[in-house]
Design a protein around this motif. Structure first.
Motif, PDB file in Angstrom:
ATOM      1  N   ILE A 121      -7.966 -28.591   2.220  1.00 21.38           N
ATOM      2  CA  ILE A 121      -9.428 -28.726   3.077  1.00 21.38           C
ATOM      3  C   ILE A 121     -10.666 -28.222   2.461  1.00 21.38           C
ATOM      4  N   ASP A 122     -10.674 -28.127   1.398  1.00 20.93           N
ATOM      5  CA  ASP A 122     -11.615 -27.491   0.293  1.00 20.93           C
ATOM      6  C   ASP A 122     -12.305 -28.701  -0.109  1.00 20.93           C
ATOM      7  N   VAL A 123     -13.579 -29.038   0.589  1.00 16.30           N
ATOM      8  CA  VAL A 123     -14.324 -30.312   0.117  1.00 16.30           C
ATOM      9  C   VAL A 123     -15.324 -30.013  -1.034  1.00 16.30           C
ATOM     10  N   PHE A 124     -15.352 -29.011  -1.517  1.00 20.42           N
ATOM     11  CA  PHE A 124     -16.635 -28.680  -2.363  1.00 20.42           C
ATOM     12  C   PHE A 124     -15.876 -28.508  -3.751  1.00 20.42           C
ATOM     13  N   THR A 125     -14.959 -27.765  -3.917  1.00 22.74           N
ATOM     14  CA  THR A 125     -14.647 -27.298  -5.419  1.00 22.74           C
ATOM     15  C   THR A 125     -14.323 -28.576  -6.420  1.00 22.74           C
ATOM     16  N   ALA A 126     -13.442 -29.218  -5.923  1.00 26.02           N
ATOM     17  CA  ALA A 126     -13.197 -30.331  -6.804  1.00 26.02           C
ATOM     18  C   ALA A 126     -14.325 -31.294  -7.309  1.00 26.02           C
ATOM     19  N   PRO A 127     -15.125 -31.798  -6.377  1.00 35.01           N
ATOM     20  CA  PRO A 127     -16.376 -32.437  -6.806  1.00 35.01           C
ATOM     21  C   PRO A 127     -17.354 -31.419  -7.868  1.00 35.01           C
ATOM     22  N   HIS A 128     -17.444 -30.278  -7.496  1.00 38.20           N
ATOM     23  CA  HIS A 128     -18.195 -29.344  -7.902  1.00 38.20           C
ATOM     24  C   HIS A 128     -17.621 -28.869  -9.558  1.00 38.20           C
ATOM     25  N   SER A 129     -16.438 -29.119  -9.631  1.00 37.94           N
ATOM     26  CA  SER A 129     -15.971 -29.027 -10.932  1.00 37.94           C
ATOM     27  C   SER A 129     -16.427 -30.224 -11.784  1.00 37.94           C
ATOM     28  N   ARG A 130     -16.139 -31.460 -11.322  1.00 41.25           N
ATOM     29  CA  ARG A 130     -16.999 -32.472 -12.007  1.00 41.25           C
ATOM     30  C   ARG A 130     -18.443 -32.357 -12.333  1.00 41.25           C
ATOM     31  N   MET A 131     -19.110 -31.985 -11.246  1.00 44.33           N
ATOM     32  CA  MET A 131     -20.664 -31.535 -11.829  1.00 44.33           C
ATOM     33  C   MET A 131     -20.799 -30.559 -12.584  1.00 44.33           C
ATOM     34  N   LYS A 132     -20.017 -29.444 -12.545  1.00 43.15           N
ATOM     35  CA  LYS A 132     -20.200 -28.276 -13.632  1.00 43.15           C
ATOM     36  C   LYS A 132     -20.015 -28.984 -14.970  1.00 43.15           C
ATOM     37  N   GLU A 133     -18.939 -29.848 -15.162  1.00 43.33           N
ATOM     38  CA  GLU A 133     -18.542 -30.131 -16.298  1.00 43.33           C
ATOM     39  C   GLU A 133     -19.511 -30.928 -17.052  1.00 43.33           C
ATOM     40  N   LEU A 134     -20.394 -31.770 -16.165  1.00 44.07           N
ATOM     41  CA  LEU A 134     -21.321 -32.642 -16.517  1.00 44.07           C
ATOM     42  C   LEU A 134     -22.743 -31.704 -16.846  1.00 44.07           C
ATOM     43  N   VAL A 135     -22.879 -30.584 -16.391  1.00 47.03           N
ATOM     44  CA  VAL A 135     -23.949 -29.959 -16.551  1.00 47.03           C
ATOM     45  C   VAL A 135     -23.771 -29.148 -17.784  1.00 47.03           C
ATOM     46  N   ASN A 136     -22.518 -28.900 -18.262  1.00 46.01           N
ATOM     47  CA  ASN A 136     -22.141 -28.133 -19.426  1.00 46.01           C
ATOM     48  C   ASN A 136     -22.321 -29.330 -20.594  1.00 46.01           C
ATOM     49  N   ILE A 137     -21.837 -30.285 -20.298  1.00 46.39           N
ATOM     50  CA  ILE A 137     -21.907 -31.253 -21.431  1.00 46.39           C
ATOM     51  C   ILE A 137     -23.535 -31.620 -21.581  1.00 46.39           C
ATOM     52  N   TYR A 138     -24.182 -31.693 -20.555  1.00 48.93           N
ATOM     53  CA  TYR A 138     -25.551 -32.156 -20.876  1.00 48.93           C
ATOM     54  C   TYR A 138     -26.461 -30.775 -21.276  1.00 48.93           C
ATOM     55  N   THR A 139     -26.142 -29.884 -21.176  1.00 49.72           N
ATOM     56  CA  THR A 139     -26.838 -28.579 -21.418  1.00 49.72           C
ATOM     57  C   THR A 139     -26.619 -28.700 -23.111  1.00 49.72           C
ATOM     58  N   GLU A 140     -25.451 -28.949 -23.456  1.00 51.01           N
ATOM     59  CA  GLU A 140     -25.173 -28.840 -24.728  1.00 51.01           C
ATOM     60  C   GLU A 140     -25.965 -30.171 -25.572  1.00 51.01           C
ATOM     61  N   LYS A 141     -26.036 -31.150 -24.976  1.00 53.60           N
ATOM     62  CA  LYS A 141     -26.439 -32.262 -25.578  1.00 53.60           C
ATOM     63  C   LYS A 141     -27.959 -32.261 -25.731  1.00 53.60           C
TER      64      LYS A 141
END
Ligand code: FEO
Length: 170
Positions: free
Chosen positions: A9-29
């Protein structure tokens, strides 16, 4: 810290993992791209366009399937929570989108102009991330408990399935 809710019933954590992954990728890029090189910049902007669309979709999915539902539920109980109404109104995503749009002519610009554009883009992305990370934290720590308080287990289970499907995470 809010108590941990069951994963189903946790609606935020999984999508946020994806968002954080993108943030990390583009911060490095952003740090690695040589903004003097037009081809590198164009390639970054093309990738970034797709990623910004993913961020924007995340926001829309939350607005439609979570925040609007929560607002309606609270309204039925005659409860007003201004934080829910404003939760996607103050992020810096639009600034980055705007810059990326204006950057498509970058190949025709001088090296100095490209470097200047790169600095602006890095700054705008940093501003967005500085706002986005605590925003996600707030959703997990404040809005998830509200959902648990005002929706029952089965409703949230269905909501989570919808949210994952909309994010194409299942
Ligand atoms: Fe989950 Fe509103 O970002």
């Amino acid at each position: 810290m809010a108590p941990r809710v069951p994963d189903e019933i946790d609606v935020f954590t999984a999508p946020h993992s994806r968002m954080k992954e993108l943030v990390n990728i583009y911060t490095e890029k952003m740090q690695c791209v040589d903004f003097r090189d037009g081809s590198e910049v164009i390639s970054l902007l093309q990738d970034l366009t797709n990623t910004l669309y993913e961020f924007k979709s995340h926001e829309s999915i939350e607005n439609i399937f979570i925040m609007d539902q929560l607002k309606n539920r609270l309204k039925q109980r005659k409860i007003i929570n201004a934080a829910i109404c404003d939760c996607h109104n103050d992020n810096r995503l639009a600034d980055v989108v705007q810059l990326v749009r204006t950057g498509t002519q970058v190949r025709e610009r001088s090296i100095g102009e490209r470097v200047s554009f790169g600095l602006k883009l890095q700054q705008a992305f940093e501003d967005f991330v500085r706002n986005f990370l605590p925003h996600m934290e707030e959703e997990e720590q404040v809005f998830q408990p509200l959902l648990v308080e005002y929706f029952d287990y089965d409703e949230l289970k269905i909501l989570k399935e919808v949210v994952l499907k909309e994010h194409e995470l299942v």
